[in-house]
Design a protein around this motif. Structure first.
Motif, short mmCIF file in Angstrom:
data_model
loop_
_atom_site.label_atom_id
_atom_site.label_comp_id
_atom_site.label_asym_id
_atom_site.label_seq_id
_atom_site.Cartn_x
_atom_site.Cartn_y
_atom_site.Cartn_z
N LEU A 26 0.81 -1.21 0.00
CA LEU A 26 0.00 0.00 0.00
C LEU A 26 0.85 1.27 0.00
O LEU A 26 0.37 2.34 -0.38
CB LEU A 26 -0.95 0.00 1.20
CG LEU A 26 -1.97 -1.14 1.23
CD1 LEU A 26 -2.76 -1.11 2.53
CD2 LEU A 26 -2.89 -1.07 0.04
N ARG A 30 -0.19 3.72 -4.43
CA ARG A 30 -1.07 4.75 -3.89
C ARG A 30 -1.86 5.40 -5.00
O ARG A 30 -1.42 5.44 -6.15
CB ARG A 30 -0.25 5.80 -3.14
CG ARG A 30 0.36 5.24 -1.88
CD ARG A 30 1.21 6.21 -1.15
NE ARG A 30 0.58 7.50 -0.91
CZ ARG A 30 1.10 8.42 -0.10
NH1 ARG A 30 2.21 8.19 0.53
NH2 ARG A 30 0.49 9.58 0.05
N SER A 31 -3.02 5.93 -4.66
CA SER A 31 -3.89 6.54 -5.67
C SER A 31 -3.43 7.95 -6.05
O SER A 31 -3.83 8.46 -7.09
CB SER A 31 -5.32 6.60 -5.13
OG SER A 31 -5.36 7.38 -3.95
#
Length: 180
Positions: A26, A30-31
Motif C-alpha cells: 500500500l 497509492r492513488s
C-alpha cells in the motif's frame, strides 16, 4: 541517489513487514501518484517519482535530502528505522500498543513501555513483534518491539517491560541533527 539493490530491498522490506505486514504494498501502490524508495548516503528515502526525477538533477554531494527518510543502513547492512517513518507506518500497523497518559512522557524520553503504563494491546501480538505505540487518544508516539505476547501481558508483573523502545517523536528534539 540510486535504487536499492536486491539484498538491500530484501532487508528493508523484511524490516517494514515486521511492523506493517503485507501492507507494504500500500505504500507503493497509492492513488495519488507513483512512489518509490531510493538510497542516498546509506539512507532510504520515500518519495514521489517526479520529485525523485527532479532531485536527480542535483550533484550527489550537494543533495542533502529528498522525500521522507525511512531509515538508515549501517556499514554491516543492518537497517534501522527512523522516527520520520512513523507517519507512514502508523496507519498500516498490524500490532499496536496504547500507553496510559501517565506513561506517555516516560516513553517520549526514551524508556520502554512497562505493564503499569500499558493501556491496551492488540490481541494477536507475539513476542518480539514490531509494534506502533499510541497514546490513549490514538496519537502515534513511536514504535518498538513487543517484549511479551498478549497472553503473557495479562499475567505480567506491573514493573515488567511490555514493549522495547526503538524510536519516538521525542527524538525530533533530542536528536535533531541526526534525523536528516
Amino acid at each position: 541517489m540510486r535504487p536499492l539493490t536486491e539484498e538491500e530491498t530484501k532487508i528493508f522490506f523484511e524490516k517494514l513487514t515486521k511492523y506493517i505486514g503485507d501492507n507494504v504494498k500500500l505504500l507503493l501502490d497509492r492513488s495519488d501518484g507513483l512512489y518509490c524508495f531510493r538510497l542516498h548516503r546509506d539512507r532510504v528515502y520515500y518519495c514521489k517519482e517526479d520529485i525523485m526525477k527532479k532531485a536527480a538533477h542535483f550533484p550527489r554531494k550537494e543533495l542533502i535530502s529528498f522525500g521522507t527518510c525511512f531509515g538508515k543502513f549501517s556499514k554491516t547492512l543492518k537497517f534501522r528505522l527512523n522516527v520520520t517513518a512513523l507517519d507512514f507506518l502508523a496507519p498500516y500497523a498490524k500490532h499496536k500498543v496504547w500507553v496510559k497518559p501517565s506513561a506517555e512522557q516516560q516513553f517520549l524520553y526514551g524508556h520502554h513501555v512497562m505493564k503499569s503504563g500499558l493501556g491496551r494491546i492488540t490481541d494477536d501480538t507475539t513476542q518480539y513483534q514490531g509494534v506502533v505505540v499510541y497514546s490513549m487518544s490514538d496519537l502515534p508516539l513511536g514504535f518498538g518491539a513487543s517484549a511479551k505476547s498478549t497472553a503473557e501481558c495479562r499475567h505480567a508483573d506491573p514493573m515488567s517491560i511490555i514493549a522495547f523502545h526503538q524510536a519516538d517523536i521525542g527524538e525530533y528534539l533530542r536528536s535533531e541533527a541526526n534525523l536528516i
